[in-house]
Write an enzyme that holds these catalytic residues in place. Sequence first.
Site, PDB file in Angstrom:
ATOM      1  CE  LYS A 190       9.178  22.623  64.490  1.00  0.00           C
ATOM      2  NZ  LYS A 190       9.301  21.163  64.702  1.00  0.00           N
ATOM      3  NE  ARG A 250      11.588  22.043  68.208  1.00  0.00           N
ATOM      4  CZ  ARG A 250      11.054  23.244  68.423  1.00  0.00           C
ATOM      5  NH1 ARG A 250      11.837  24.293  68.668  1.00  0.00           N
ATOM      6  NH2 ARG A 250       9.750  23.417  68.351  1.00  0.00           N
ATOM      7  N   GLY A 306       3.008  17.093  63.506  1.00  0.00           N
ATOM      8  CA  GLY A 306       3.022  15.687  63.900  1.00  0.00           C
ATOM      9  C   GLY A 306       3.662  14.749  62.899  1.00  0.00           C
ATOM     10  CG  MET A 321       8.897  15.869  59.777  1.00  0.00           C
ATOM     11  SD  MET A 321       9.617  14.525  58.826  1.00  0.00           S
ATOM     12  CE  MET A 321       8.945  14.914  57.238  1.00  0.00           C
ATOM     13  NE  ARG A 342       2.456  25.210  63.847  1.00  0.00           N
ATOM     14  CZ  ARG A 342       2.726  23.943  64.125  1.00  0.00           C
ATOM     15  NH1 ARG A 342       3.739  23.343  63.566  1.00  0.00           N
ATOM     16  NH2 ARG A 342       1.977  23.265  64.969  1.00  0.00           N
ATOM     17  CG  HIS A 400      -1.845  14.051  66.011  1.00  0.00           C
ATOM     18  ND1 HIS A 400      -2.720  13.158  65.438  1.00  0.00           N
ATOM     19  CD2 HIS A 400      -0.918  14.328  65.074  1.00  0.00           C
ATOM     20  CE1 HIS A 400      -2.324  12.892  64.212  1.00  0.00           C
ATOM     21  NE2 HIS A 400      -1.228  13.581  63.976  1.00  0.00           N
ATOM     22  NE  ARG A 425     -21.266  16.608  27.865  1.00  0.00           N
ATOM     23  CZ  ARG A 425     -20.504  15.985  28.756  1.00  0.00           C
ATOM     24  NH1 ARG A 425     -19.192  16.176  28.761  1.00  0.00           N
ATOM     25  NH2 ARG A 425     -21.045  15.197  29.655  1.00  0.00           N
ATOM     26  CB  SER A 478     -15.967  24.413  27.120  1.00  0.00           C
ATOM     27  OG  SER A 478     -15.961  24.045  28.476  1.00  0.00           O
ATOM     28  CB  CYS A 533     -16.829  22.371  31.564  1.00  0.00           C
ATOM     29  SG  CYS A 533     -16.575  21.335  30.130  1.00  0.00           S
ATOM     30  CE1 TYR A 559     -17.008  28.161  31.070  1.00  0.00           C
ATOM     31  CE2 TYR A 559     -16.894  29.855  29.367  1.00  0.00           C
ATOM     32  CZ  TYR A 559     -17.182  28.553  29.747  1.00  0.00           C
ATOM     33  OH  TYR A 559     -17.625  27.636  28.828  1.00  0.00           O
TER      34      TYR A 559
HETATM   35  P1  ADP Z   1       6.363  19.398  66.224  1.00  0.00           P
HETATM   36  O1  ADP Z   1       6.855  19.975  64.939  1.00  0.00           O
HETATM   37  O2  ADP Z   1       5.805  18.054  66.091  1.00  0.00           O
HETATM   38  O3  ADP Z   1       5.534  20.364  66.986  1.00  0.00           O
HETATM   39  P2  ADP Z   1       8.603  20.186  67.810  1.00  0.00           P
HETATM   40  O4  ADP Z   1       9.939  20.132  67.174  1.00  0.00           O
HETATM   41  O5  ADP Z   1       7.978  21.519  67.877  1.00  0.00           O
HETATM   42  O6  ADP Z   1       7.670  19.137  67.113  1.00  0.00           O
HETATM   43  O7  ADP Z   1       8.787  19.566  69.258  1.00  0.00           O
HETATM   44  C1  ADP Z   1       7.771  18.990  70.029  1.00  0.00           C
HETATM   45  C2  ADP Z   1       7.764  19.578  71.385  1.00  0.00           C
HETATM   46  O8  ADP Z   1       9.009  19.451  72.039  1.00  0.00           O
HETATM   47  C3  ADP Z   1       7.454  21.056  71.346  1.00  0.00           C
HETATM   48  O9  ADP Z   1       6.142  21.240  71.767  1.00  0.00           O
HETATM   49  C4  ADP Z   1       8.412  21.712  72.279  1.00  0.00           C
HETATM   50  O10 ADP Z   1       7.731  22.283  73.354  1.00  0.00           O
HETATM   51  C5  ADP Z   1       9.306  20.604  72.791  1.00  0.00           C
HETATM   52  N1  ADP Z   1      10.674  21.025  72.563  1.00  0.00           N
HETATM   53  C6  ADP Z   1      11.334  21.023  71.401  1.00  0.00           C
HETATM   54  N2  ADP Z   1      12.565  21.545  71.537  1.00  0.00           N
HETATM   55  C7  ADP Z   1      12.682  21.883  72.834  1.00  0.00           C
HETATM   56  C8  ADP Z   1      13.719  22.481  73.611  1.00  0.00           C
HETATM   57  N3  ADP Z   1      14.857  22.858  73.055  1.00  0.00           N
HETATM   58  N4  ADP Z   1      13.485  22.675  74.911  1.00  0.00           N
HETATM   59  C9  ADP Z   1      12.322  22.299  75.458  1.00  0.00           C
HETATM   60  N5  ADP Z   1      11.322  21.735  74.801  1.00  0.00           N
HETATM   61  C10 ADP Z   1      11.490  21.525  73.497  1.00  0.00           C
HETATM   62 MG    MG Z   2     -15.640  14.534  27.917  1.00  0.00          MG
HETATM   63 MG    MG Z   3       6.056  22.168  67.373  1.00  0.00          MG
END
Ligand code: ADP
Ligand code: MG
Ligand code: MG
Length: 875
Positions: free
Chosen positions: A23, A93, A102, A104, A337, A455, A617, A764, A831, A851
């Site tokens: 990120k 973040r 989801g 962290m 990403r 999620h 075998r 093998s 194998c 193989y």
């Molecule tokens: P995850 O990795 O779980 O997607 P993020 O760090 O991307 O978590 O954050 C979750 C949400 O919070 C994101 O969808 C983003 O839109 C919102 N968010 C994060 N940072 C900011 C920010 N600086 N301003 C506004 N929204 C934010």
């Molecule tokens: Mg064996």
């Molecule tokens: Mg995100």
Amino acid sequence: MSTKYVYMFSEGNGSMKELLGGKGANLAEMTNLGLPIPQGFTVSTEACTLYNTSGKVLSDEIKAQVDKAIVKLEEISGKKFGDNANPLLVSVRSGSRASMPGMMDTVLNLGLNDEAVEGLANATGNPRFAYDSFRRFIMMFADVVIGVSKKKFDKVLDEYKESKGYGSDLDLNVDDLKHICEEFKKIYRDDQGKDFPADAKIQLYEAIGAVFRSWDNERAFSYRRMNDIPYDWGTAVNVQSMVFGNMGDDSGTGVVFSRNAATGVDEIYGEYMINAQGEDVVAGVRTPKPFAQLKEEMPAIYDEFVNYAKKLERHYKDMQDMEITIEKGKLYFLQTRNGKRTATAALKIAVDMVDEGLITSEEALLKVEPRQLDQLLHPTFDTKALKEANPIGKALPASPGAATGKVYFNAEDVKEASERGEACILVRLETSPEDIEGMARSKGVLTVRGGMTSHAAVVARGMGTCCVSGCEEIKMNEEEKYFDLGGHRIKEGDYISLDGSTGNIYLGEIKTVDPEISGNFAKFMEWADKVRDLKVRTNADTPKDASKAIEFGAEGIGLTRTEHMFFDEERIIKFRAMILSDSVSEREKALEELIPYQISDFKGLYEAMEGRPVTIRLLDPPLHEFIPHTEAEYEAVSKQNGKPVAELKAKAAALHEINPMMGHRGCRLSVTFPEITRMQIVAIIKAAIEINKEKGYNIVPEIMIPLVGEIKEFRFVKEIVDSTAAEVIKEAGVDLQYMVGTMIEIPRACLTADAIAKEAEFFSFGTNDLTQLTYGLSRDDAGKILNDYIGKNIYEADPTARLDRTGVGQLMQMAVEKGKSTKENIKLGICGEHGGDPSSVEFCHMLGLNYVSCSPYRVPIARLAAAQAALKFPR
Ligand code: ADP
Ligand code: MG
Ligand code: MG
């Protein structure tokens, strides 16, 4: 000089993923590309490692660097952190090297307190927004950073809304929100015995520490384990100025893909929500609108977005998954990403991008996870059965596939049911990261809330688990474990079926059919076949498995487990009569009865393989495994060979072993009972002679002797093989070539491979046994032990699933080198189960094997893994 732990976005770039996390590196890269990014800084993964290995405290050095970065951020934004007039608010973040959706937790609106919230209200002229941000912050901080249960806050909020008769959080006015902030602070005080922290710096340090600690939580462990992510990577923390999607109807937030993540079609695909903060879309709190609607609602923003999205796609040469926020009519990017996608989409996007000239076919091969192909190799609903099925509802087709199973309402129950061998469907209001393991164990997931980017949808697509989401017609009663839909009440344990491609939900079980390789999949696999060095064979014991494997691209059989041919009811009686014989002549008589079966089995296999190489075998398992269990079984044998049951039981008792896996098995059986081996050789050779004559093939059977650890025992068995084969060939009056080789599955075989290679024509690697014996860890009992070992960070991965390069791999390398020192061109294969695991396939490529062999359904995975290995490590 001291270590640099903190980087402004403008100091980083996209190649710094190891240090800044995915990120952070991408936020830096987008900043460099000139996209509208709220500025901020990244605390590095090295800081995470330092934190987690030094008593979980943030060092003064790190704090000092954070303080400096905050000052820079204040200059950029013209706001002040912890200020009462115009406060700078930030998000905290997490972001590791590989994206962990989801996993962290993010904290938004950090920097607010009783005074700052007033400052924010004044500065924006929008008190409703200020208090909305504050109540979100109190809850997130308490939940994520301190660990106060989120439920307590939800309860207060829900009850309050209900008492006022509000349908949505949008109905809350300033006074409501002020009241809720007070209630929330009270929850915090009651739980913690102290006030909610007012100092912004303290809030920030605490939040950074919490992100670092979250790398250590259980669900992060389980995600890493499923995705082969090492613990020592650590996560980075991004601290970023807030932009606000919750400032009114000209604001909003969205999650958008540059191409359709389900089908791969080149179209903008995603969702947005007006007047909301980012996590509202992802968490499925309200059901969002399809992104295409923004074209009508905010055409200029829509166009601006599409421009940037295409720019990012060209830049990264891959489909992008982006998070955006619109603040008062201005667009901001918060994340990009490479997007998670279904296997179908992955292949279409790869093939399309090659056609568009954006990437080469070799680059395309590296863009698809081999493991993901698994999704395409699994059943879909039988069209006819589907027509007759009883649809009871429809929701979003969030992750494709066909699932039939029993309904369960939480991950725990799914876990138990799947351990009983049941096919399960997990039904939830919405999923959360705690549900991951339950989702992985389910055939399908059904949720009441949430959109295509919720999620549940994202995680299910990543896992290849079928998912239907956002079925709001469901009336759910989680407590009593039932739901109502389409006029039916479905209780725990009832069968339903889900179609992840249409979103249809059906009552009862529906028949499924097998998949095939065509279209983009076929084209892509052809590219893979062009670049790989490793051949891919299959482990197959029946013509049906063998044919399936050929459809999937197998180039031969690397392992036939002949013992599997005796499990049939009629045959097992005869087999038991054979092993319970008293004398050689009695046993030979019993073996006579088995020969016709073996001949037709082998002919069937040769025929299914249409002339491709076949490795067979010799009988491998301890005879112990075939002993009758019940009275009826003994009687059946008694009828077969005319011996009294009591006598048979005495004989069976003599076959009993304390530790059969290390006992009387493999080539040891041939040493004790040469007549069994002779029977098998007669069948292997006769079948080949007959099929070559009938079909005009030129089959050269590869006869494989298991469990060899000493050249003399190999020689002993080979002598039986050669003399028997010679007789059969002479009798038939034809010419037949055959090969005799060995499995390398005992450490001693690796150590003495130079001697064994004098006689053996091929090796093998039987890495199942080799792993078991190298670790001294029983395959059959490893489950519980490995759970602890992986959970406690002693083993990084399950060595029975992913080949251990350090130990087992070293033995393999020794065997390869020693084998080649005697016989330069000795044929080398594997194998064990590892033959279908991408990382293990890569290692086999590096060892220079000829193989790999794996189960039919993993053949395409192995083909792609072999291609990727060849591209990454040219031989
Ligand atoms: P995850 O990795 O779980 O997607 P993020 O760090 O991307 O978590 O954050 C979750 C949400 O919070 C994101 O969808 C983003 O839109 C919102 N968010 C994060 N940072 C900011 C920010 N600086 N301003 C506004 N929204 C934010
Ligand atoms: Mg064996
Ligand atoms: Mg995100």
